[in-house]
Design a protein around this motif. Structure first.
Motif, short mmCIF file in Angstrom:
data_model
loop_
_atom_site.label_atom_id
_atom_site.label_comp_id
_atom_site.label_asym_id
_atom_site.label_seq_id
_atom_site.Cartn_x
_atom_site.Cartn_y
_atom_site.Cartn_z
N LYS A 22 6.94 -17.05 -7.61
CA LYS A 22 6.28 -17.36 -8.87
C LYS A 22 5.00 -18.16 -8.67
CE LYS A 22 10.15 -18.23 -11.67
NZ LYS A 22 10.80 -18.93 -12.77
N ASN A 23 5.09 -19.14 -7.77
CA ASN A 23 3.92 -20.00 -7.56
C ASN A 23 2.79 -19.26 -6.86
OD1 ASN A 23 5.23 -22.12 -8.75
ND2 ASN A 23 6.05 -22.90 -6.80
N ALA A 24 3.18 -18.29 -6.00
CA ALA A 24 2.14 -17.59 -5.23
C ALA A 24 1.44 -16.51 -6.05
CB ALA A 24 2.77 -16.97 -3.98
N ALA A 25 2.15 -15.98 -7.06
CA ALA A 25 1.62 -14.84 -7.82
C ALA A 25 0.45 -15.25 -8.70
CB ALA A 25 2.72 -14.21 -8.65
N CYS A 43 -6.29 -6.56 3.30
CA CYS A 43 -4.84 -6.72 3.26
C CYS A 43 -4.53 -7.91 2.36
CB CYS A 43 -4.30 -6.95 4.68
SG CYS A 43 -2.50 -6.84 4.78
N MET A 44 -4.94 -7.78 1.09
CA MET A 44 -4.86 -8.88 0.13
C MET A 44 -3.44 -9.35 -0.15
SD MET A 44 -7.45 -7.44 -2.75
CE MET A 44 -7.26 -8.83 -3.90
N GLY A 45 -2.58 -8.39 -0.39
CA GLY A 45 -1.21 -8.73 -0.75
C GLY A 45 -0.60 -7.66 -1.63
N LEU A 46 0.61 -7.92 -2.11
CA LEU A 46 1.28 -6.97 -2.99
C LEU A 46 0.68 -7.03 -4.39
CD1 LEU A 46 3.50 -7.28 -0.75
CD2 LEU A 46 5.13 -6.75 -2.55
N PHE A 47 0.58 -5.86 -5.01
CA PHE A 47 0.20 -5.82 -6.42
C PHE A 47 1.47 -5.49 -7.22
CE2 PHE A 47 -4.01 -3.68 -4.91
CZ PHE A 47 -4.50 -4.91 -4.45
N VAL A 48 1.73 -6.28 -8.24
CA VAL A 48 2.85 -5.98 -9.14
C VAL A 48 2.24 -5.71 -10.51
CG1 VAL A 48 5.05 -6.79 -10.05
CG2 VAL A 48 4.26 -7.61 -7.81
N ILE A 49 2.34 -4.46 -10.96
CA ILE A 49 1.58 -4.02 -12.13
C ILE A 49 2.20 -4.54 -13.44
CG2 ILE A 49 0.39 -2.03 -13.17
CD1 ILE A 49 0.14 -2.13 -10.09
N SER A 82 -0.52 -3.61 3.66
CA SER A 82 0.02 -2.76 4.74
C SER A 82 -0.03 -3.43 6.11
CB SER A 82 -0.68 -1.41 4.77
OG SER A 82 -2.05 -1.58 5.02
N CYS A 83 -0.86 -4.46 6.28
CA CYS A 83 -0.91 -5.13 7.58
C CYS A 83 0.41 -5.85 7.89
CB CYS A 83 -2.09 -6.09 7.67
SG CYS A 83 -2.02 -7.42 6.44
N MET A 84 1.30 -6.00 6.89
CA MET A 84 2.62 -6.57 7.14
C MET A 84 3.44 -5.66 8.05
SD MET A 84 4.16 -8.10 3.57
CE MET A 84 4.45 -6.47 2.87
N PHE A 85 3.11 -4.35 8.00
CA PHE A 85 3.89 -3.38 8.76
C PHE A 85 3.07 -2.90 9.94
CE2 PHE A 85 4.76 -3.10 4.23
CZ PHE A 85 6.08 -3.51 4.21
N TRP A 103 -0.05 -8.86 -10.95
CA TRP A 103 0.12 -10.07 -10.16
C TRP A 103 -0.24 -9.73 -8.72
CZ3 TRP A 103 4.27 -9.16 -13.69
CH2 TRP A 103 4.46 -10.16 -14.66
N LEU A 104 -0.98 -10.60 -8.10
CA LEU A 104 -1.25 -10.46 -6.68
C LEU A 104 -0.37 -11.48 -5.94
CD1 LEU A 104 -2.99 -9.55 -4.20
CD2 LEU A 104 -4.53 -11.42 -4.77
#
Lengths: 218, 218
Positions: A22-25, A43-49, A82-85, A103-104
């Motif tokens: 929550k805090n990171a989003a 490689c910014m991060g996950l996007f949650v639409i 994707s750089c996580m993998f 949310w990023l």
């Protein structure tokens, strides 16, 4: 819509882990047309639409684009991180197809969570498998390239017969006409809809872009 | 070869988890030609290859086959346990391309381990991402379908010029001839090699199946 709603495993997280997410989003807005992710260049991060629509696609060396899949409300985009993998060896481009709010979640935060939480890691695996499935489906269409054409031709022919651009026919019936299965027909019709060629509603199919459908059938 | 060698994360497992994997793994032999996994019809478990070669492929409704990737010594086959991933919506067939000996880890054992161990879940994710990458690469080849043809044509032309079926040329040089990058050339040559069309060695490329290469170039 809350962040927790997009993570079916939310209840399996500890309060600390929930807090970290929550805090990171951070909420971001991307106007229609924004290029959000360009292959391995970022490689910014996950996007949650939260709302809107993203398109994931690949481009040929000559600039020809092929849409892999779309991300809608509640979907999670992994490939923007994707750089996580380390074993991912391909580049996907992601752009906003509609004005999109999301949310990023920064890559490093998610990576750490995935490393410590089996629930997060397994959920991530399910997302990856879902995207893999969409790409496999597309590849089979491209390789065998027949059913989409046949279905497009069938729809146009029915329209000509009816003298109407809206068909009143069930997916089941189309399947029996084409010697196929209902699931196969429904899936392809959903794809046609996502491409804007038809609009589906209960018991009917409206042809919304006859020229494109004709081009496909040809 | 030990089971532990096939799991780079072995040291991150507890002794109990290591024991669970070791005790569950059963050695199996599959003579060349054996059909080991047939889409969603079965879900035996993970295959960990000791020796031999497996082929993963999809078949069209008309029976046309396309090889997705190969699994060699030390590789882990996830899709023989694809029912672990509820979001997988595609069917892959796996057969033994050479006499193959492998460990079979039953689906339920691995699933439980993956649910409790973030290390196992994350490693599984890396395997999935690697297979995804192979399929993406293949799809791009199928979609853009030009570079494989161009490279096949280039190799045959060079052979004709040399009057020899073994070319002494570096991948770097081929890349500059073709206006491409060395990595792209090397990857395609490795693919040609896995298909038995060429044999690569330091500084040279032997054409081992000129008719197939010619068919590709055409």
């Amino acid at each position: 819509m809350k962040l927790a709603d997009c993570f079916p495993i939310w209840d399996k997280l500890t309060p600390t882990e929930q807090g970290q997410l929550k805090n990171a989003a951070v909420v971001r807005n991307a106007p229609k047309g924004t290029l959000l992710h360009n292959g391995s260049a970022d490689c910014m991060g996950l996007f949650v639409i939260q709302q809107g629509q993203l398109r994931a696609f690949v481009a040929s060396p000559e600039g020809k684009e092929v849409t892999l899949y779309r991300l809608l409300e509640g979907d999670i985009c992994l490939f923007s991180a994707s750089c996580m993998f380390s074993s991912i060896q391909f580049d996907i481009t992601i752009s906003a197809e509609k004005d999109t709010r999301f949310w990023l979640i920064p890559t490093e935060v998610y990576r750490k969570l995935m490393e410590s939480s089996a629930a997060v890691a397994n959920y991530t695996n399910q997302i990856m498998a879902a995207r893999f499935s969409e790409v496999m489906w597309l590849m089979e269409q491209v390789m065998w390239s027949s059913f989409d054409r046949r279905l497009a031709a069938f729809l146009l022919e029915e329209c000509n017969l009816d003298g109407n651009t809206t068909l009143r026919i069930t997916h089941e019936k189309i399947a029996s006409h084409m010697g196929s299965a209902r699931e196969v027909v429904s899936r392809m019709l959903n794809y046609f809809q996502s491409e804007g060629m038809v609009a589906l509603s209960r018991g009917s199919i409206a042809i919304t872009d006859p020229p494109r459908l004709a081009q496909l059938a040809d």
